[in-house]
Write an enzyme that holds these catalytic residues in place. Structure first.
Site, PDB file in Angstrom:
ATOM      1  N   LYS A  79       0.852  -1.193   0.000  1.00  0.00           N
ATOM      2  CA  LYS A  79       0.000   0.000   0.000  1.00  0.00           C
ATOM      3  C   LYS A  79       0.888   1.244   0.000  1.00  0.00           C
ATOM      4  O   LYS A  79       1.919   1.278   0.701  1.00  0.00           O
ATOM      5  CB  LYS A  79      -0.918  -0.032   1.228  1.00  0.00           C
ATOM      6  CG  LYS A  79      -1.944   1.103   1.276  1.00  0.00           C
ATOM      7  CD  LYS A  79      -2.918   0.948   2.451  1.00  0.00           C
ATOM      8  CE  LYS A  79      -3.943   2.069   2.488  1.00  0.00           C
ATOM      9  NZ  LYS A  79      -4.915   1.946   3.589  1.00  0.00           N
ATOM     10  N   SER A 159      -9.882   2.321   2.557  1.00  0.00           N
ATOM     11  CA  SER A 159      -8.927   2.983   1.698  1.00  0.00           C
ATOM     12  C   SER A 159      -7.946   2.036   1.012  1.00  0.00           C
ATOM     13  O   SER A 159      -7.261   2.452   0.079  1.00  0.00           O
ATOM     14  CB  SER A 159      -8.132   4.002   2.512  1.00  0.00           C
ATOM     15  OG  SER A 159      -7.331   3.338   3.487  1.00  0.00           O
ATOM     16  N   SER A 183     -10.404   0.100   6.793  1.00  0.00           N
ATOM     17  CA  SER A 183      -9.772   0.127   5.469  1.00  0.00           C
ATOM     18  C   SER A 183      -9.113  -1.158   5.013  1.00  0.00           C
ATOM     19  O   SER A 183      -8.699  -1.249   3.852  1.00  0.00           O
ATOM     20  CB  SER A 183      -8.733   1.234   5.421  1.00  0.00           C
ATOM     21  OG  SER A 183      -9.371   2.455   5.209  1.00  0.00           O
TER      22      SER A 183
HETATM   23  N1  GLN Z   1     -13.430   4.754   5.641  1.00  0.00           N
HETATM   24  C1  GLN Z   1     -12.853   5.212   6.875  1.00  0.00           C
HETATM   25  C2  GLN Z   1     -12.457   6.656   6.755  1.00  0.00           C
HETATM   26  O1  GLN Z   1     -12.665   7.181   5.737  1.00  0.00           O
HETATM   27  C3  GLN Z   1     -11.725   4.337   7.274  1.00  0.00           C
HETATM   28  C4  GLN Z   1     -10.447   4.662   6.640  1.00  0.00           C
HETATM   29  C5  GLN Z   1      -9.322   3.799   7.087  1.00  0.00           C
HETATM   30  O2  GLN Z   1      -9.531   2.807   7.784  1.00  0.00           O
HETATM   31  N2  GLN Z   1      -8.112   4.229   6.757  1.00  0.00           N
HETATM   32  O3  GLN Z   1     -11.953   7.247   7.637  1.00  0.00           O
END
Ligand code: GLN
Length: 491
Positions: A79, A159, A183
């Site tokens: 990532k 994400s 995410s």
């Molecule tokens: N979708 C969540 C957010 O937008 C989680 C993001 C994540 O876990 N990095 O904050």
């Protein structure tokens, strides 16, 4: 699709060990499929084929000498929020420009130390803020899955959407990801893959681009529970370079996966039956309960009364920490710079240009909830709610070994379907943020498909430091589900 790229990590390592193929052959197969399909799928934002082939040759030499590590010769995607020495790392944000770290994150170093091969950097939401990858500076990746009879491009979640696409489309054996509010687990659920967020502090955050430091946690996305267990084992370690890293041994979780659930007590939190959840998800959850019962687990209805406050608390705590963490991007030391007439003008221009709309929204919310006069009403209150949520879990864990819930309230959605309304996007995280707020391990395992043929995941949340139980329950579900569906190849 080449046969080598569709192997699981475990099977590929066996093939390498038995000399059925070399690390170079395996890596070349991945380099070729990435070259052929990345323009369509947009999973990789940086490709490192030469580095990968060099690492593969070194791996082959090491294996020939009988010195192979746990992941020797296994091609992995990373990532884009893990700092990788000499390889551009931008967390998919314009503000990092062409930033190329001079050091390696602990998690990725742990992978290379065990012989893994790096294929490149994977797409993600800007600074990991999002649930669909629509905020990536490089445009979103495509989910290899499509609804039956439709050509609409679906999101692979966020994400860690690039990681999920790459694993589901066989563009790597497995990938690193990260989870602040879901995410790892939500993209895994959207793509028929396995993803685990370990206990907070299991994996080092050193060299990970920070989003919300008290919630961020590294973990893998993989094809099977056994693959995820092995990868988690290698990624986690105690690290003096991260003050929140736990000084604990990392167990050999790969031995837990097939231990079964006989005699375990599994909790079903009633607050997770939310209004408007699709019937297919209700049914799958019930199916999961039946599978675990059939394998000898006892099912107990439990209550986590503060669940409804989790999402609002998360969307205060996470932006607050983000506003502090992202203060460092000012165009002075690294990344992109927009030159202004004076210092303030340079700061303002750099941050206005460098951050996308969603990141700016979070920074404004975060700054507001931390400002004097509002701090007590928002931030402090959210922290108190967080304590309550943790206490809810501690109470139920005196009675049960783990919890079973759906991973997400929906299957993968199409691009644009939720991007107009940030709150609707935030609702995606309703079942996943609680584990982050409480620091607990959570795993998503593919358990079935919905009426349109899209994969759905079930989530297991365990006690702090009890990933072993998560892997056991996930292993049991994986076996019962026999989930072998693969997306039909259109790319
Ligand atoms: N979708 C969540 C957010 O937008 C989680 C993001 C994540 O876990 N990095 O904050």
């Amino acid at each position: 699709m080449s046969d080598l790229t569709s192997l699981t990590l475990t099977d590929a390592l066996e093939g390498l060990e038995n000399k059925t193929f070399s690390a170079r052959e395996l890596t070349q197969a991945f380099v070729d499929v990435i070259e052929a399909s990345n323009d369509t799928l947009n999973a990789y934002v940086v490709k490192t084929p030469e580095k990968a082939l060099d690492m593969a040759d070194v791996s082959d030499a090491r294996r020939a000498k009988g010195e192979a590590g746990l992941l020797d010769g296994a091609p992995i995607g990373v990532k884009d929020l893990y700092c990788t020495k000499g390889v551009r790392t931008t967390a998919c944000s314009e503000i990092l420009g062409e930033f190329t770290p001079t050091y390696e994150s602990t998690v990725t170093q742990n992978l290379w130390d065990q012989g893994a091969v790096m294929l490149g950097k994977l797409n993600m939401d800007e600074f990991a803020m999002g649930s669909s990858n629509e905020t990536s500076r490089f445009g979103p990746p495509a989910n290899p899955w499509r609804r039956e009879g439709s050509n609409a491009t679906l999101t692979s979640g966020g994400s860690s959407g690039g990681s999920a696409t790459a694993v589901a489309a066989d563009l790597c054996l497995a990938a690193t990801a990260s989870d602040t509010g879901g995410s790892i687990r939500q993209p895994a659920s959207f793509t028929g893959t396995v993803g685990i967020k370990p206990t907070y502090g299991r994996a080092s955050r050193y060299g990970m681009v920070a989003f919300a430091s008290s919630l961020d946690q590294a973990g893998p996305i993989a094809k099977t529970v056994a693959d995820a267990a092995l990868l988690t084992e290698v990624m986690c370690s105690h690290d003096a370079k991260d003050s929140t890293s736990l000084p604990v041994e990392t167990p050999q979780w790969r031995h837990d996966v097939s231990k079964g659930v006989k005699g375990m007590k599994i909790g079903i939190p009633k607050e997770y039956r939310v209004d408007g959840m699709p019937q297919a998800i209700e049914d799958l959850w019930q199916q999961g309960i039946d599978w675990l019962k059939a394998q000898g687990a006892e099912i107990v209805e439990v209550s986590l009364p503060h669940t409804k406050y989790a999402l609002p608390a998360y969307y205060i705590v996470a932006p607050a920490e983000a506003s502090s963490n992202l203060a460092r991007y000012d165009g002075m030391r690294y990344g992109a710079r927009v030159q202004g007439d004076n210092l303030t003008g340079t700061y303002e221009g750099t941050r206005a240009d460098g951050f996308g709309a969603e990141v700016q929204r979070r920074l404004m919310i975060g700054t507001y909830v931390l400002s004097s006069g509002y701090y007590d009403a928002y931030y402090l209150r959210a922290q108190k709610v967080r304590t309550r949520i943790l206490q809810d879990f501690e109470t139920v864990f005196t009675e049960v070994d783990a919890l079973l819930t759906p991973t997400c309230p929906s299957a993968a959605f199409a691009y644009g379907e939720k991007s107009d309304d940030p709150v609707e996007m935030y609702l995606n995280d309703i079942f996943t943020v609680t584990a982050n707020l409480a620091g607990l391990p959570g795993i998503s395992v593919p358990a079935g498909v919905d009426g349109q043929g899209l994969p759905l995941g079930l989530q297991i949340v365990g006690k702090a430091l009890d990933e072993a139980t998560c892997f056991r329950v996930a292993g049991a579900i994986e076996e019962a589900a026999g989930f072998v569906a693969k997306p039909e190849r259109w790319w």
